[in-house]
Design a protein around this motif. Structure first.
Motif, mmCIF file in Angstrom:
data_model
loop_
_atom_site.group_PDB
_atom_site.id
_atom_site.type_symbol
_atom_site.label_atom_id
_atom_site.label_comp_id
_atom_site.label_asym_id
_atom_site.label_seq_id
_atom_site.Cartn_x
_atom_site.Cartn_y
_atom_site.Cartn_z
ATOM 1 N N TYR A 17 51.990 26.436 -30.400
ATOM 2 C CA TYR A 17 51.911 26.944 -31.759
ATOM 3 C C TYR A 17 52.289 28.422 -31.814
ATOM 4 N N GLU A 18 52.856 28.828 -32.937
ATOM 5 C CA GLU A 18 52.973 30.241 -33.266
ATOM 6 C C GLU A 18 51.756 30.608 -34.114
ATOM 7 N N VAL A 19 51.122 31.738 -33.800
ATOM 8 C CA VAL A 19 49.842 32.082 -34.426
ATOM 9 C C VAL A 19 49.925 33.466 -35.073
ATOM 10 N N VAL A 20 49.374 33.581 -36.257
ATOM 11 C CA VAL A 20 49.098 34.896 -36.852
ATOM 12 C C VAL A 20 47.585 35.031 -36.913
ATOM 13 N N TYR A 21 47.049 35.964 -36.136
ATOM 14 C CA TYR A 21 45.602 36.143 -35.988
ATOM 15 C C TYR A 21 45.195 37.418 -36.709
ATOM 16 N N TYR A 22 44.255 37.300 -37.653
ATOM 17 C CA TYR A 22 43.880 38.453 -38.472
ATOM 18 C C TYR A 22 42.744 39.246 -37.823
ATOM 19 N N MET A 23 42.993 40.557 -37.690
ATOM 20 C CA MET A 23 42.067 41.454 -37.019
ATOM 21 C C MET A 23 41.068 42.032 -38.028
ATOM 22 N N ASP A 24 40.116 42.827 -37.520
ATOM 23 C CA ASP A 24 39.089 43.412 -38.387
ATOM 24 C C ASP A 24 39.672 44.358 -39.428
ATOM 25 N N ASN A 25 40.841 44.954 -39.139
ATOM 26 C CA ASN A 25 41.454 45.885 -40.099
ATOM 27 C C ASN A 25 42.404 45.177 -41.057
ATOM 28 N N ASN A 26 42.330 43.842 -41.081
ATOM 29 C CA ASN A 26 43.108 42.989 -41.987
ATOM 30 C C ASN A 26 44.557 42.793 -41.574
ATOM 31 N N SER A 27 45.004 43.432 -40.504
ATOM 32 C CA SER A 27 46.382 43.244 -40.066
ATOM 33 C C SER A 27 46.506 41.920 -39.322
ATOM 34 N N GLY A 28 47.711 41.363 -39.334
ATOM 35 C CA GLY A 28 47.960 40.101 -38.654
ATOM 36 C C GLY A 28 48.642 40.328 -37.323
ATOM 37 N N ARG A 29 48.067 39.778 -36.248
ATOM 38 C CA ARG A 29 48.647 39.920 -34.913
ATOM 39 C C ARG A 29 49.362 38.633 -34.529
ATOM 40 N N LYS A 30 50.603 38.736 -34.117
ATOM 41 C CA LYS A 30 51.400 37.568 -33.783
ATOM 42 C C LYS A 30 51.139 37.157 -32.340
ATOM 43 N N LEU A 31 50.751 35.893 -32.126
ATOM 44 C CA LEU A 31 50.402 35.387 -30.810
ATOM 45 C C LEU A 31 51.047 34.021 -30.576
ATOM 46 N N LYS A 32 50.975 33.575 -29.336
ATOM 47 C CA LYS A 32 51.328 32.204 -28.993
ATOM 48 C C LYS A 32 50.035 31.430 -28.764
ATOM 49 N N GLY A 33 50.010 30.179 -29.183
ATOM 50 C CA GLY A 33 48.822 29.351 -28.997
ATOM 51 C C GLY A 33 49.165 28.037 -28.328
ATOM 52 N N LYS A 34 48.190 27.481 -27.626
ATOM 53 C CA LYS A 34 48.402 26.185 -26.973
ATOM 54 C C LYS A 34 47.098 25.385 -27.018
#
Length: 479
Positions: free
Chosen positions: A188-205
């Motif tokens: 999966y391609e992941v957008v993970y939202y941090m405490d400061n509301n920004s989205g961090r782009k990650l890889k997921g499995k």
């Protein structure tokens, strides 16, 4: 002027005010040139990573990507090109995010949802042909968060993770914690939202029915619906993902730090104090910082009286003073808006533009020691791996100076030579880069990008905890 009272202490994790632009106003070529300028002027390690020796390589690399950006027509396709160029610096604190043409800087969205509503919806969704056998759907837990994963409306291969419960007060019921887009199979391609509301782009499995790994970040365990054949493994994974103290075999204290941001220093201190006798009476104990993705250094300091054997040195850090960084230090204020003291500090910093400022003067490092040291002849096993990053690494750097400590596992990530990450809005992107140097000798004695090596190397596929206990027991017996 050795000490800065206010301007410098606004430094850590500041974000420059963002200006939203429409997508048609953003071009990849123009954005690339601006990113290059920021890194050449404002990135704290640029003159360490790019020297006379490799300047030709850097220039060739930059020109190659400059040509690539000319061929990018859709701004959404610019991100991988920018990411590839940034990889030249091999800096884990360097990253860029596509923000799009939205005028809303708060990327976190909330959905009307509670656990009962979620369960009802998922039970109906899993009756459909499309999602009948989908192992991703359900309730998952990691550390402070419990989320419900469900499909996005009208998208068979896209999913959202919605907060159902959280002990992190910054998150509330219904907040969107992450988005997943299926690439192929269980990837999966992941957008993970941090405490400061920004989205961090990650890889997921999706590693199995009850284990969702966000690569190089964290691991989620499914708590509903549960596979009865793997409940024990699921429970172990859930325990591993949260900060806790427990006794192994009734005699070996074990302290787990999955990160240094979900708990406050006072909470850690109270837990350590509650288990004071178990810690000081044990022949050895274990501190596990594998997969620790950093946070606040103050969180682990309550453990120092139990883990240190004497004085430790902490290198004095330096600030790279570029005009862009100084402007961010002002936190949106104009120089003329500062009071007399602030204006004097600003003028002093500006006089040093283009150099490194060392707030603690000419000394290489400062020496510190806790007022109290417990069990000086005790041993401590610290478990580390390649996902021990940021403040996880500073913990290792400091505690490995103790004669009590033995490191087990694999090399740490190696991303602490540059820190104090600043955020710069560049057209349709947010660019993040380190503005500070770990020490005066990072060029000659770097930790990045290879990390710190363990005293006892253990292959990733082996049970590090079990090995460390057996190895430490033999050491204690021989002693």
């Amino acid at each position: 002027m050795k000490t800065m009272s206010r301007l410098l202490f606004t430094l850590t994790f500041l974000a420059l005010g963002t200006v939203s632009l429409r997508a048609q106003d953003c071009t990849c070529a123009e954005t690339f040139e601006k990113v290059v300028q920021v890194y050449e002027n404002d990135y704290a390690l640029f003159h360490i990573k790019v020297t006379e020796t490799n300047r030709a390589l850097y220039d060739a690399n930059t020109n190659l990507f400059r040509k690539k950006t000319d061929r990018v027509s859709a701004i959404e396709e610019c991100l991988p090109v920018l990411e590839q160029w940034l990889q030249f610096f091999r800096d884990g604190h360097t990253y860029i995010r596509f923000k799009g043409n939205s005028a809303i800087t708060d990327t976190r969205r909330s959905i009307v949802m509670d656990k009962n509503v979620f369960l009802k919806q998922i039970k109906n969704i899993k009756k459909t042909k499309t999602h009948k056998d989908n192992d991703l759907l359900g309730i998952w837990k990691y550390g402070a968060y419990e989320v419900g994963i469900m499909p996005k409306k009208e998208a068979n291969n896209e999913f959202i993770g919605v907060i159902l419960n959280s002990t992190n007060v910054l998150w509330k019921l219904g907040d969107l914690k992450f988005e997943l887009k299926q690439v192929y199979g269980n990837d999966y391609e992941v957008v993970y939202y941090m405490d400061n509301n920004s989205g961090r782009k990650l890889k997921g499995k999706l590693q199995n029915q009850e284990h969702l790994e966000l690569i190089d970040f964290n691991n989620w365990v499914k708590v509903w619906p549960s596979n009865t054949h793997t409940v024990t493994k699921a429970e172990e994974a859930e325990l591993y993902s949260d900060f806790h103290f427990r006794m192994i075999d009734g005699k070996i204290p074990y302290i787990r730090f999955p990160n240094f941001y979900e708990k406050e220093p006072a909470f850690v201190d109270s837990l350590i104090q509650a288990h004071h006798q178990e810690l000081v009476n044990a022949d050895f104990y274990i501190v596990d910082v594998r997969d620790n993705n950093g946070g606040n250094d103050a969180v682990y300091k309550p453990l120092f009286p139990y883990i240190l054997s004497g004085p430790i040195q902490t290198p004095n850090y330096g600030l790279w003073l570029s005009k862009g960084n100084i402007d961010i230090f002002l936190d949106g204020r104009k120089p003329e808006e500062l009071d007399e003291e602030g204006k004097a500090e600003y003028d002093y910093l500006s006089s040093l533009t283009g150099s490194v400022f060392w707030p603690d003067g000419d000394e290489y490092a400062s020496t510190s020691i806790p007022d109290t040291l417990y069990a000086p002849h005790q041993k401590v096993a610290v478990l580390i791996n390649k996902k021990t990053i940021s403040s996880g690494e500073t913990f290792v750097y400091r505690t490995r100076q103790s004669e009590k400590v033995i490191l087990y596992g694999q090399n740490t990530a190696g991303i602490i030579d540059g820190f104090n990450v600043l955020t710069r809005r560049i057209d349709c992107f947010d660019l993040n880069y380190p503005s500070s140097l770990r020490a005066k000798d990072v060029a000659k004695n770097p930790i990045d990008p290879y990390g710190m090596a363990p005293d006892v190397y253990i292959e990733e596929n082996l049970d590090v905890l079990k090995f460390a206990i057996e190895h430490m027991s033999i050491l204690i017996d021989k002693k």
